[in-house]
Design a protein around this motif. Structure first.
Motif, PDB file in Angstrom:
ATOM      1  N   ILE A 254       3.367  14.552   3.822  1.00  0.00           N
ATOM      2  CA  ILE A 254       3.310  14.911   2.618  1.00  0.00           C
ATOM      3  C   ILE A 254       2.609  13.803   1.578  1.00  0.00           C
ATOM      4  CG2 ILE A 254       4.528  15.335   0.495  1.00  0.00           C
ATOM      5  CD1 ILE A 254       4.934  17.440   2.649  1.00  0.00           C
ATOM      6  N   ARG A 255       2.890  12.708   1.954  1.00  0.00           N
ATOM      7  CA  ARG A 255       2.252  11.645   1.329  1.00  0.00           C
ATOM      8  C   ARG A 255       2.219  10.209   2.080  1.00  0.00           C
ATOM      9  NH1 ARG A 255       5.741  11.645  -2.972  1.00  0.00           N
ATOM     10  NH2 ARG A 255       7.043   9.696  -2.521  1.00  0.00           N
ATOM     11  N   GLU A 256       1.310   9.311   1.948  1.00  0.00           N
ATOM     12  CA  GLU A 256       1.262   8.084   2.782  1.00  0.00           C
ATOM     13  C   GLU A 256       0.664   7.272   1.623  1.00  0.00           C
ATOM     14  OE1 GLU A 256       1.535   6.933   7.360  1.00  0.00           O
ATOM     15  OE2 GLU A 256      -0.491   8.060   6.702  1.00  0.00           O
ATOM     16  N   THR A 257       1.311   6.385   1.128  1.00  0.00           N
ATOM     17  CA  THR A 257       0.966   5.300   0.094  1.00  0.00           C
ATOM     18  C   THR A 257       1.329   3.848   0.475  1.00  0.00           C
ATOM     19  OG1 THR A 257       2.049   7.041  -1.398  1.00  0.00           O
ATOM     20  CG2 THR A 257       1.507   4.878  -2.364  1.00  0.00           C
ATOM     21  N   PRO A 258       0.259   3.185   0.147  1.00  0.00           N
ATOM     22  CA  PRO A 258       0.371   1.611   0.636  1.00  0.00           C
ATOM     23  C   PRO A 258       1.132   1.096  -0.305  1.00  0.00           C
ATOM     24  CG  PRO A 258      -2.222   2.298   0.258  1.00  0.00           C
ATOM     25  CD  PRO A 258      -1.162   3.417   0.042  1.00  0.00           C
ATOM     26  N   LEU A 259       1.995  -0.026   0.253  1.00  0.00           N
ATOM     27  CA  LEU A 259       2.742  -0.654  -0.667  1.00  0.00           C
ATOM     28  C   LEU A 259       2.276  -2.153  -0.882  1.00  0.00           C
ATOM     29  CD1 LEU A 259       6.162   0.463   0.480  1.00  0.00           C
ATOM     30  CD2 LEU A 259       5.361   1.351  -1.649  1.00  0.00           C
ATOM     31  N   GLU A 260       2.316  -2.572  -1.809  1.00  0.00           N
ATOM     32  CA  GLU A 260       1.904  -4.037  -2.335  1.00  0.00           C
ATOM     33  C   GLU A 260       3.060  -4.882  -2.729  1.00  0.00           C
ATOM     34  OE1 GLU A 260      -1.185  -4.032  -5.179  1.00  0.00           O
ATOM     35  OE2 GLU A 260      -2.406  -2.460  -4.020  1.00  0.00           O
ATOM     36  N   GLY A 261       2.745  -6.177  -2.708  1.00  0.00           N
ATOM     37  CA  GLY A 261       4.068  -7.004  -3.124  1.00  0.00           C
ATOM     38  C   GLY A 261       5.066  -6.941  -2.133  1.00  0.00           C
ATOM     39  N   ASP A 262       6.260  -7.478  -2.796  1.00  0.00           N
ATOM     40  CA  ASP A 262       7.703  -7.581  -1.896  1.00  0.00           C
ATOM     41  C   ASP A 262       8.052  -5.773  -1.952  1.00  0.00           C
ATOM     42  OD1 ASP A 262       9.974  -8.230  -0.937  1.00  0.00           O
ATOM     43  OD2 ASP A 262      10.974  -8.802  -2.705  1.00  0.00           O
TER      44      ASP A 262
END
Length: 94
Positions: free
Chosen positions: A80-88
């Motif tokens: 459905i969705r693949e989102t890069p995460l940033e930070g902690d």
């Protein structure tokens, strides 16, 4: 099928132990809710997996009866969705 077994069977997480730890850490959700490793999944359920570097949301289209090869796993869910995460993004590593 239990969610910890499903994640291992679909090669989404390397081991069942890691899948269990992800559930206990709240990094895995089923239909928007935190789950226990023993939670049962059904066709149409949405599984959210929060890896340290990305968030992946899948919808189950089939439930495997055993271990599935990585090349065949696309038959069992759609992303459905693949989102890069940033930070902690938390400490759970799959």
């Amino acid at each position: 099928m239990r969610i910890d077994l499903l994640l291992k069977a679909l090669c989404l997480i390397k081991t069942r132990t890691l899948a269990r730890k992800g559930c206990e850490a709240g990094s895995i959700k089923l239909n928007g809710r935190a789950v226990k490793p023993s939670s049962i999944v059904s066709i149409g359920d949405r599984v959210e997996i929060r890896f340290p570097e990305r968030l992946t949301v899948i919808e189950l289209t089939r439930i495997p009866t055993g271990q599935i090869s990585r090349k065949d796993r696309a038959e069992y869910f759609r992303v459905i969705r693949e989102t890069p995460l940033e930070g902690d993004s938390g400490g759970w590593n799959a």
